[in-house]
Design a protein around this motif. Structure first.
Motif, PDB file in Angstrom:
ATOM      1  N   VAL A 127       0.968  -1.133  -0.035  1.00 45.75           N
ATOM      2  CA  VAL A 127      -0.137  -0.017  -0.197  1.00 45.75           C
ATOM      3  C   VAL A 127       0.842   1.244  -0.112  1.00 45.75           C
ATOM      4  O   VAL A 127       1.693   1.432   1.010  1.00 45.75           O
ATOM      5  N   HIS A 179       1.537   4.391   0.962  1.00 44.11           N
ATOM      6  CA  HIS A 179       1.020   5.436   2.180  1.00 44.11           C
ATOM      7  C   HIS A 179       0.876   6.798   1.835  1.00 44.11           C
ATOM      8  O   HIS A 179       0.058   7.472   2.323  1.00 44.11           O
ATOM      9  N   LEU A 191      -2.248   6.908   0.023  1.00 40.72           N
ATOM     10  CA  LEU A 191      -3.451   6.673   0.889  1.00 40.72           C
ATOM     11  C   LEU A 191      -3.692   7.956   1.522  1.00 40.72           C
ATOM     12  O   LEU A 191      -4.993   8.390   1.966  1.00 40.72           O
ATOM     13  N   ILE A 237      -4.921  -5.787   2.836  1.00 37.60           N
ATOM     14  CA  ILE A 237      -5.237  -4.590   3.210  1.00 37.60           C
ATOM     15  C   ILE A 237      -6.101  -4.233   4.223  1.00 37.60           C
ATOM     16  O   ILE A 237      -7.214  -5.104   4.372  1.00 37.60           O
ATOM     17  N   GLN A 249      -7.921   1.247   5.242  1.00 32.20           N
ATOM     18  CA  GLN A 249      -7.458   1.411   4.153  1.00 32.20           C
ATOM     19  C   GLN A 249      -8.442   1.318   3.033  1.00 32.20           C
ATOM     20  O   GLN A 249      -8.275   1.926   2.045  1.00 32.20           O
ATOM     21  N   ARG A 250      -8.873   0.060   2.995  1.00 28.34           N
ATOM     22  CA  ARG A 250      -9.637  -0.556   1.806  1.00 28.34           C
ATOM     23  C   ARG A 250     -10.978   0.754   1.946  1.00 28.34           C
ATOM     24  O   ARG A 250     -11.404   0.987   0.860  1.00 28.34           O
ATOM     25  N   ILE A 294      -9.882   3.910   0.361  1.00 33.27           N
ATOM     26  CA  ILE A 294      -9.421   3.691  -1.303  1.00 33.27           C
ATOM     27  C   ILE A 294     -10.891   3.572  -2.041  1.00 33.27           C
ATOM     28  O   ILE A 294     -11.052   4.384  -3.113  1.00 33.27           O
TER      29      ILE A 294
END
Length: 76
Positions: free
Chosen positions: A7, A9, A12, A54, A58-59, A62
């Motif tokens: 990922v 970051h 993100l 993940i 985070q998911r 996204i």
């Protein structure tokens, strides 16, 4: 991360900032992210989704960022 999925970051963080910046209520957006992450965590727990490495938060960031940036991807 330990998994094969890496990922970014920085990306993100930019997506999260974009979500917060484009909303009139930061608190409500934060609650929506948390709620979606909780749903995804339970989906993963029930085995309904693939074993994703993940993290649910985070998911959720996204997914919500993609929905904000590309609303034509939404069904209906």
């Amino acid at each position: 991360m330990q998994s094969g999925i890496d990922v970014n970051h920085k990306e993100l963080a930019q997506r999260a900032e974009s979500l917060i910046r484009h909303t009139s209520n930061r608190y409500l957006t934060t609650v929506k992210i948390a709620f979606r992450a909780k749903q995804r965590r339970f989906d993963d727990f029930d085995g309904l989704l693939d074993d994703s490495m993940i993290k649910p938060v985070q998911r959720a960031i996204i997914e919500m960022s993609d929905e904000q940036d590309q609303p034509d991807l939404l069904p209906g």
